[in-house]
Design an enzyme around this catalytic site. Structure first.
Site, PDB file in Angstrom:
ATOM      1  N   HIS A  82       0.777  -1.146   0.015  1.00 16.43           N
ATOM      2  CA  HIS A  82       0.005  -0.088   0.077  1.00 16.43           C
ATOM      3  C   HIS A  82       0.908   1.242  -0.062  1.00 16.43           C
ATOM      4  O   HIS A  82       0.228   2.332  -0.118  1.00 16.43           O
ATOM      5  CB  HIS A  82      -0.972  -0.060   1.317  1.00 16.43           C
ATOM      6  CG  HIS A  82      -1.625  -1.146   1.407  1.00 16.43           C
ATOM      7  ND1 HIS A  82      -2.771  -1.539   0.579  1.00 16.43           N
ATOM      8  CD2 HIS A  82      -1.549  -2.152   2.399  1.00 16.43           C
ATOM      9  CE1 HIS A  82      -3.258  -2.731   0.849  1.00 16.43           C
ATOM     10  NE2 HIS A  82      -2.765  -3.044   2.137  1.00 16.43           N
ATOM     11  N   HIS A 134       4.894  10.490   6.996  1.00 14.47           N
ATOM     12  CA  HIS A 134       4.299  10.289   8.258  1.00 14.47           C
ATOM     13  C   HIS A 134       5.382   9.633   9.257  1.00 14.47           C
ATOM     14  O   HIS A 134       5.577   8.636   8.900  1.00 14.47           O
ATOM     15  CB  HIS A 134       2.912   9.637   8.366  1.00 14.47           C
ATOM     16  CG  HIS A 134       1.943  10.242   7.538  1.00 14.47           C
ATOM     17  ND1 HIS A 134       0.706   9.526   7.534  1.00 14.47           N
ATOM     18  CD2 HIS A 134       1.479  11.528   7.356  1.00 14.47           C
ATOM     19  CE1 HIS A 134      -0.150  10.481   6.846  1.00 14.47           C
ATOM     20  NE2 HIS A 134       0.179  11.515   6.950  1.00 14.47           N
TER      21      HIS A 134
END
Length: 288
Positions: A82, A134
């Site tokens: 992903h 992130h």
């Protein structure tokens, strides 16, 4: 599997088994359908659009204290099907910054778009950036993310516009991984003195199960990204073999949440130095 159906702000999220997919993977041959991820339809979801004129000054949002962020480590760049993710194998922590306790770094990963459009998850005054980094942390006394996510403030994520390099081109297939050149978390971010201006809100994970247990920090100072560096990511593949593009969730409604801002002023720095630091951190200078 999961599909996010934009431009609607609330995602139509579906799954089978334990896997999921982005909207860019949806097709007539690959339709994501079954049941809802219930938490992904919650009221305090992420990402969001930050409307700067509506943010509220919070004097408690003092500068962060970064501990062991300068420590060099070796790890693996992993294509998890992903995104591109790197685990942090040593103890690096953040405190201050209005956080209630000390949080330790667990991993970092990225979100990006495609050759025709940007791909950050959060937007500022409607502007979407090419890529978003992130750095995921959990409260220092927890031993795993699953436990931390049971705490309403168990996870803290630092967000910056950032990039990695063409070294990731070796990670073409799902579950593939390759060694990461020596790096420190500090090298992924602008200098510490440039991290005093930021936005803060409470939200969720941006991937299933969308647990609402995240304290988000969005740094105002962004890092420029070259088109060549960004283009390298378009050769990565999802677990189904499709190009790994548009790896972002659409922005979600605030539903009455307040976004706060720190009182510090951004100290500008040379963008050339920032790009050089990132390239050096992730081995770009070592590539032919």
């Amino acid at each position: 599997f999961v599909a996010w159906r934009s431009p609607h702000p609330t995602p139509f999220i579906l799954f089978t088994c334990a896997d999921w997919c982005y909207q860019s993977q949806f097709s007539c041959d690959h339709q994501c359908n079954s049941k809802y991820f219930i938490d992904c339809d919650g009221r305090y979801q992420s990402p969001i659009n930050v409307v700067t004129r509506k943010t509220l000054l919070d004097e408690r949002l003092t500068p962060f204290k970064f501990t062991n962020y300068q420590q060099i480590f070796r790890g693996f760049i992993k294509n998890n099907g992903h995104s591109v993710q790197v685990g942090v194998p040593h103890l690096s922590t953040i405190s201050g910054g209005g956080l209630s306790t000390t949080y330790k770094a667990v991993q970092f990963h990225l979100h990006w778009g495609n050759s025709k459009g940007p791909g950050s998850e959060h937007t500022i005054d409607g502007e979407q950036y090419p890529m978003e980094l992130h750095i995921v942390h959990m409260k220092h006394h927890y031993t795993d993310l699953s436990t931390a996510l049971a705490d309403q403030e168990g996870v803290a994520v630092l967000v910056a516009s950032s990039t990695v390099n063409k070294y990731s081109l070796n990670v073409f297939v799902s579950d593939g991984n390759t060694s990461l050149p020596p790096v420190s978390l500090a090298q992924l971010l602008p200098p510490e003195q440039n991290l005093t201006s930021f936005y803060r809100y409470k939200g969720s994970l941006t991937t299933p199960g969308c647990t609402e247990a995240v304290v988000w920090t969005l740094f105002e100072n962004t890092i420029p990204l070259s088109s060549d560096q960004l283009r390298a990511f378009f050769d990565l593949k999802f677990h189904d073999g499709k190009p790994m593009v548009d790896t972002f969730r659409p922005v979600q409604p605030l539903n009455g949440r307040q976004v706060f801002r720190s009182g510090a002023t951004v100290a500008l720095t040379s963008t050339a130095l920032l790009v050089a630091a990132l390239a050096s951190a992730l081995g770009l200078s070592q590539l032919n």
